[in-house]
Design an enzyme around this catalytic site. Structure first.
Site, mmCIF file in Angstrom:
data_model
loop_
_atom_site.group_PDB
_atom_site.id
_atom_site.type_symbol
_atom_site.label_atom_id
_atom_site.label_comp_id
_atom_site.label_asym_id
_atom_site.label_seq_id
_atom_site.Cartn_x
_atom_site.Cartn_y
_atom_site.Cartn_z
ATOM 1 N N LYS A 1 0.837 -1.212 0.000
ATOM 2 C CA LYS A 1 0.000 0.000 0.000
ATOM 3 C C LYS A 1 0.865 1.254 0.000
ATOM 4 C CE LYS A 1 -3.528 2.765 0.233
ATOM 5 N NZ LYS A 1 -4.599 2.707 1.239
ATOM 6 N N LYS B 1 0.146 11.764 5.586
ATOM 7 C CA LYS B 1 0.532 10.727 6.538
ATOM 8 C C LYS B 1 1.139 9.531 5.824
ATOM 9 C CE LYS B 1 -2.315 7.718 7.593
ATOM 10 N NZ LYS B 1 -2.677 6.336 7.169
#
Length: 301
Positions: free
Chosen positions: A171, A240
Protein backbone atom coordinates in the site's frame (compact mmCIF):
# COMPACT_ATOMS: atom_id res chain seq x y z
CA UNK A 1 -22.44 -14.88 8.81
CA UNK A 2 -22.27 -12.16 11.44
CA UNK A 3 -19.43 -9.83 10.45
CA UNK A 4 -18.04 -7.04 12.59
CA UNK A 5 -16.88 -3.70 11.28
CA UNK A 6 -15.09 -0.95 13.18
CA UNK A 7 -14.51 2.49 11.61
CA UNK A 8 -17.23 4.08 9.49
CA UNK A 9 -15.45 6.95 7.78
CA UNK A 10 -15.31 7.88 4.10
CA UNK A 11 -14.24 4.32 3.20
CA UNK A 12 -15.50 2.25 6.10
CA UNK A 13 -19.17 3.22 5.90
CA UNK A 14 -19.66 2.15 2.27
CA UNK A 15 -17.66 -1.03 2.93
CA UNK A 16 -19.98 -1.93 5.81
CA UNK A 17 -22.98 -1.12 3.61
CA UNK A 18 -21.66 -3.59 1.04
CA UNK A 19 -21.64 -6.27 3.73
CA UNK A 20 -25.31 -5.59 4.43
CA UNK A 21 -26.08 -5.63 0.71
CA UNK A 22 -24.39 -9.03 0.44
CA UNK A 23 -26.82 -10.41 3.04
CA UNK A 24 -24.54 -10.55 6.06
CA UNK A 25 -25.54 -9.61 9.57
CA UNK A 26 -23.31 -6.70 10.55
CA UNK A 27 -22.37 -5.54 14.03
CA UNK A 28 -20.52 -2.24 13.92
CA UNK A 29 -18.89 0.40 16.07
CA UNK A 30 -17.69 3.91 15.28
CA UNK A 31 -16.20 6.65 17.41
CA UNK A 32 -18.71 9.27 16.20
CA UNK A 33 -22.41 8.32 16.36
CA UNK A 34 -23.82 9.71 13.10
CA UNK A 35 -22.32 7.15 10.66
CA UNK A 36 -23.19 4.36 13.07
CA UNK A 37 -26.80 5.55 13.17
CA UNK A 38 -26.83 5.65 9.36
CA UNK A 39 -25.66 2.05 9.19
CA UNK A 40 -28.05 0.93 11.92
CA UNK A 41 -30.94 2.44 9.96
CA UNK A 42 -30.02 0.03 7.15
CA UNK A 43 -30.16 -2.98 9.46
CA UNK A 44 -26.80 -3.20 11.24
CA UNK A 45 -26.41 -3.81 14.96
CA UNK A 46 -24.87 -0.76 16.67
CA UNK A 47 -22.33 -1.95 19.23
CA UNK A 48 -21.50 0.11 22.32
CA UNK A 49 -17.76 -0.64 22.04
CA UNK A 50 -15.24 -2.56 19.94
CA UNK A 51 -15.28 -5.21 22.67
CA UNK A 52 -18.95 -5.86 21.93
CA UNK A 53 -18.09 -6.34 18.25
CA UNK A 54 -15.52 -8.96 19.25
CA UNK A 55 -18.08 -10.80 21.38
CA UNK A 56 -20.65 -11.03 18.58
CA UNK A 57 -18.83 -11.33 15.23
CA UNK A 58 -17.12 -14.32 13.62
CA UNK A 59 -14.77 -12.15 11.56
CA UNK A 60 -14.04 -8.42 11.78
CA UNK A 61 -12.90 -5.58 9.52
CA UNK A 62 -11.20 -2.41 10.77
CA UNK A 63 -10.90 0.77 8.67
CA UNK A 64 -9.50 3.79 10.50
CA UNK A 65 -7.01 6.58 9.91
CA UNK A 66 -3.72 5.19 11.28
CA UNK A 67 -2.01 2.28 13.00
CA UNK A 68 -2.06 4.26 16.26
CA UNK A 69 -5.86 4.31 16.12
CA UNK A 70 -5.88 0.62 15.19
CA UNK A 71 -3.82 -0.21 18.28
CA UNK A 72 -6.26 1.63 20.54
CA UNK A 73 -9.30 0.01 18.94
CA UNK A 74 -7.81 -3.47 19.06
CA UNK A 75 -5.78 -3.55 22.26
CA UNK A 76 -6.84 -0.52 24.32
CA UNK A 77 -9.45 -0.17 27.04
CA UNK A 78 -12.80 -1.41 25.68
CA UNK A 79 -10.88 -2.52 22.57
CA UNK A 80 -11.58 -5.68 20.64
CA UNK A 81 -9.30 -7.87 22.71
CA UNK A 82 -10.62 -6.56 26.01
CA UNK A 83 -13.79 -8.59 25.41
CA UNK A 84 -14.42 -11.29 28.01
CA UNK A 85 -15.30 -13.65 25.16
CA UNK A 86 -13.26 -13.55 21.97
CA UNK A 87 -15.52 -14.92 19.27
CA UNK A 88 -13.80 -13.65 16.11
CA UNK A 89 -11.28 -15.97 14.50
CA UNK A 90 -9.81 -13.47 12.03
CA UNK A 91 -9.45 -9.70 11.65
CA UNK A 92 -8.79 -7.73 8.46
CA UNK A 93 -7.15 -4.36 9.05
CA UNK A 94 -8.06 -2.27 6.02
CA UNK A 95 -6.33 0.82 7.43
CA UNK A 96 -3.08 2.17 6.03
CA UNK A 97 -0.26 2.10 8.56
CA UNK A 98 3.30 1.08 9.27
CA UNK A 99 4.37 -2.44 8.34
CA UNK A 100 6.19 -3.03 11.61
CA UNK A 101 3.06 -2.10 13.55
CA UNK A 102 1.06 -4.68 11.57
CA UNK A 103 3.62 -7.36 12.40
CA UNK A 104 3.31 -6.56 16.10
CA UNK A 105 -0.50 -6.60 15.91
CA UNK A 106 -0.38 -10.00 14.19
CA UNK A 107 1.89 -11.43 16.87
CA UNK A 108 -0.32 -10.13 19.68
CA UNK A 109 -3.50 -11.39 18.04
CA UNK A 110 -2.01 -14.83 17.32
CA UNK A 111 -1.26 -15.31 21.02
CA UNK A 112 -5.00 -14.89 21.61
CA UNK A 113 -5.95 -17.32 18.85
CA UNK A 114 -6.96 -14.75 16.22
CA UNK A 115 -5.49 -14.39 12.72
CA UNK A 116 -4.57 -10.77 11.91
CA UNK A 117 -4.33 -9.78 8.25
CA UNK A 118 -3.09 -6.37 7.18
CA UNK A 119 -5.38 -5.68 4.22
CA UNK A 120 -5.04 -2.05 3.11
CA UNK A 121 -7.11 -1.10 0.10
CA UNK A 122 -6.94 0.99 -3.06
CA UNK A 123 -9.66 2.32 -5.34
CA UNK A 124 -11.13 5.18 -3.36
CA UNK A 125 -14.66 5.92 -2.20
CA UNK A 126 -16.30 4.98 -5.50
CA UNK A 127 -14.77 1.49 -5.43
CA UNK A 128 -15.76 1.14 -1.78
CA UNK A 129 -19.36 1.97 -2.65
CA UNK A 130 -19.37 -0.64 -5.42
CA UNK A 131 -17.62 -3.33 -3.40
CA UNK A 132 -14.77 -3.28 -5.91
CA UNK A 133 -11.75 -2.34 -3.80
CA UNK A 134 -8.29 -3.75 -4.50
CA UNK A 135 -6.84 -5.42 -1.40
CA UNK A 136 -3.16 -5.99 -0.60
CA UNK A 137 -3.05 -8.73 2.02
CA UNK A 138 -0.26 -9.60 4.42
CA UNK A 139 -0.53 -12.58 6.76
CA UNK A 140 -1.23 -16.28 6.61
CA UNK A 141 -3.19 -17.96 3.85
CA UNK A 142 -5.41 -19.49 6.52
CA UNK A 143 -6.24 -16.06 7.93
CA UNK A 144 -7.07 -14.67 4.49
CA UNK A 145 -9.26 -17.67 3.71
CA UNK A 146 -11.13 -17.24 6.99
CA UNK A 147 -11.89 -13.64 6.00
CA UNK A 148 -13.31 -14.74 2.63
CA UNK A 149 -16.93 -13.63 3.16
CA UNK A 150 -15.80 -10.17 4.25
CA UNK A 151 -13.23 -9.74 1.50
CA UNK A 152 -15.60 -11.03 -1.18
CA UNK A 153 -18.22 -8.43 -0.25
CA UNK A 154 -15.92 -5.39 -0.37
CA UNK A 155 -13.33 -6.17 -3.04
CA UNK A 156 -12.82 -6.96 -6.68
CA UNK A 157 -9.39 -8.51 -6.11
CA UNK A 158 -7.31 -9.69 -3.18
CA UNK A 159 -3.59 -10.31 -3.65
CA UNK A 160 -1.67 -12.18 -0.97
CA UNK A 161 1.61 -10.27 -0.86
CA UNK A 162 3.34 -12.38 1.79
CA UNK A 163 3.81 -12.41 5.54
CA UNK A 164 2.40 -9.88 7.99
CA UNK A 165 3.34 -6.32 7.05
CA UNK A 166 3.72 -7.03 3.33
CA UNK A 167 0.24 -5.70 2.60
CA UNK A 168 1.17 -2.41 4.20
CA UNK A 169 4.44 -2.19 2.26
CA UNK A 170 2.49 -2.73 -0.96
CA UNK A 171 0.00 0.00 0.00
CA UNK A 172 2.88 2.37 0.70
CA UNK A 173 4.18 1.66 -2.82
CA UNK A 174 0.70 2.44 -4.13
CA UNK A 175 0.59 5.70 -2.21
CA UNK A 176 4.02 6.80 -3.39
CA UNK A 177 2.74 6.62 -6.97
CA UNK A 178 -0.66 8.17 -6.24
CA UNK A 179 0.73 11.00 -4.09
CA UNK A 180 3.07 12.16 -6.86
CA UNK A 181 0.43 11.61 -9.55
CA UNK A 182 -2.20 13.78 -7.87
CA UNK A 183 0.32 16.59 -7.47
CA UNK A 184 1.23 16.30 -11.17
CA UNK A 185 -2.48 16.52 -12.09
CA UNK A 186 -2.93 19.64 -9.94
CA UNK A 187 0.14 21.30 -11.42
CA UNK A 188 -0.86 20.36 -14.98
CA UNK A 189 -4.44 21.59 -14.53
CA UNK A 190 -3.25 25.00 -13.37
CA UNK A 191 -0.67 25.11 -16.17
CA UNK A 192 -3.26 24.24 -18.83
CA UNK A 193 -5.75 26.81 -17.56
CA UNK A 194 -3.06 29.49 -17.60
CA UNK A 195 -2.13 28.47 -21.18
CA UNK A 196 -5.71 28.92 -22.34
CA UNK A 197 -6.77 25.29 -22.65
CA UNK A 198 -10.31 24.21 -21.71
CA UNK A 199 -9.33 22.23 -18.63
CA UNK A 200 -12.74 20.55 -18.49
CA UNK A 201 -11.71 18.76 -21.70
CA UNK A 202 -8.23 17.88 -20.47
CA UNK A 203 -8.87 14.56 -18.70
CA UNK A 204 -11.18 13.24 -21.46
CA UNK A 205 -8.61 14.27 -24.08
CA UNK A 206 -5.83 12.38 -22.28
CA UNK A 207 -7.96 9.27 -21.71
CA UNK A 208 -6.44 6.14 -23.19
CA UNK A 209 -2.99 7.68 -23.60
CA UNK A 210 0.13 7.20 -21.51
CA UNK A 211 -0.88 10.05 -19.17
CA UNK A 212 -4.20 8.42 -18.32
CA UNK A 213 -4.76 7.07 -14.82
CA UNK A 214 -7.54 6.50 -12.32
CA UNK A 215 -6.49 9.62 -10.35
CA UNK A 216 -6.65 11.69 -13.54
CA UNK A 217 -10.13 10.42 -14.35
CA UNK A 218 -11.34 11.02 -10.79
CA UNK A 219 -9.55 14.17 -9.69
CA UNK A 220 -8.87 15.88 -13.04
CA UNK A 221 -12.50 16.93 -13.66
CA UNK A 222 -12.89 17.96 -10.01
CA UNK A 223 -9.80 20.16 -10.21
CA UNK A 224 -11.00 21.64 -13.50
CA UNK A 225 -14.24 22.80 -11.87
CA UNK A 226 -12.73 23.33 -8.40
CA UNK A 227 -15.21 20.84 -6.98
CA UNK A 228 -13.87 19.64 -3.65
CA UNK A 229 -16.92 17.93 -2.18
CA UNK A 230 -17.87 15.26 -1.45
CA UNK A 231 -14.42 14.34 -0.20
CA UNK A 232 -12.85 11.43 -2.05
CA UNK A 233 -9.48 11.49 -0.33
CA UNK A 234 -8.05 13.76 2.35
CA UNK A 235 -4.84 15.75 1.96
CA UNK A 236 -3.75 15.03 5.53
CA UNK A 237 -4.18 11.28 5.11
CA UNK A 238 -2.06 11.33 1.97
CA UNK A 239 0.53 13.39 3.82
CA UNK A 240 0.53 10.73 6.54
CA UNK A 241 1.00 7.97 3.98
CA UNK A 242 3.90 9.79 2.31
CA UNK A 243 5.46 10.08 5.75
CA UNK A 244 5.16 6.31 6.18
CA UNK A 245 7.00 5.87 2.89
CA UNK A 246 9.77 8.22 4.02
CA UNK A 247 10.13 6.42 7.35
CA UNK A 248 10.38 3.00 5.72
CA UNK A 249 12.80 4.35 3.10
CA UNK A 250 15.07 5.66 5.87
CA UNK A 251 14.88 2.30 7.65
CA UNK A 252 15.84 0.22 4.61
CA UNK A 253 18.19 2.76 3.00
CA UNK A 254 16.11 3.49 -0.11
CA UNK A 255 16.46 6.71 -2.12
CA UNK A 256 13.02 8.33 -2.65
CA UNK A 257 13.61 11.89 -3.93
CA UNK A 258 10.24 12.18 -5.69
CA UNK A 259 8.44 11.06 -2.53
CA UNK A 260 10.44 13.60 -0.53
CA UNK A 261 9.39 16.31 -2.99
CA UNK A 262 5.77 15.21 -2.73
CA UNK A 263 5.92 15.44 1.05
CA UNK A 264 7.06 19.05 0.76
CA UNK A 265 3.99 19.84 -1.35
CA UNK A 266 1.62 18.16 1.10
CA UNK A 267 3.27 20.05 3.96
CA UNK A 268 2.73 23.29 2.03
CA UNK A 269 -0.91 22.38 1.42
CA UNK A 270 -1.46 22.10 5.15
CA UNK A 271 -0.21 25.64 5.62
CA UNK A 272 -2.13 27.18 2.71
CA UNK A 273 -4.78 29.72 3.66
CA UNK A 274 -7.49 28.30 1.37
CA UNK A 275 -6.66 24.58 1.74
CA UNK A 276 -7.31 22.73 4.99
CA UNK A 277 -5.54 19.46 5.87
CA UNK A 278 -8.95 17.77 5.85
CA UNK A 279 -9.75 19.00 2.34
CA UNK A 280 -10.18 16.72 -0.65
CA UNK A 281 -7.08 15.97 -2.71
CA UNK A 282 -8.61 17.99 -5.55
CA UNK A 283 -7.95 21.13 -3.51
CA UNK A 284 -4.23 20.73 -4.24
CA UNK A 285 -4.92 22.63 -7.46
CA UNK A 286 -5.33 25.76 -5.32
CA UNK A 287 -1.62 25.69 -4.50
CA UNK A 288 -0.75 26.17 -8.16
CA UNK A 289 -3.63 28.33 -9.35
CA UNK A 290 -3.26 30.70 -6.40
CA UNK A 291 0.45 30.95 -7.13
CA UNK A 292 -0.30 31.86 -10.75
CA UNK A 293 -2.83 34.47 -9.66
CA UNK A 294 -0.33 36.04 -7.30
CA UNK A 295 2.27 36.07 -10.06
CA UNK A 296 -0.16 37.84 -12.40
CA UNK A 297 -0.70 40.47 -9.72
CA UNK A 298 3.03 41.02 -9.37
CA UNK A 299 3.25 39.27 -6.02
CA UNK A 300 5.81 36.57 -5.20
CA UNK A 301 4.77 33.00 -6.02
Amino acid sequence: MKIGFVGLGDMGLPMAQCLLAAGHDVVAWNRSPTPLATLAAKGAIAAASPAEVMEKAAIIGICVSSHDVVETIAFGADGLFSAPTIKARAIADFSTGAADASRIFAERAAKLGVAWVDAPVSGGVEAAQKGELIVFAGGTAEGINALGPLLDAVSARVTHMGASGSGQVTKICNQMIVAANVIAIAETTAFARKAGVDVAALAPALAGGFADSAPLRIFGPRMATRTFTPRLGAIELMRKDVGLAQSLAAEIGADVPLTDAARAVYDRAGEHLSVSPEADLSALVCLYEDAIAHSDEGEPK
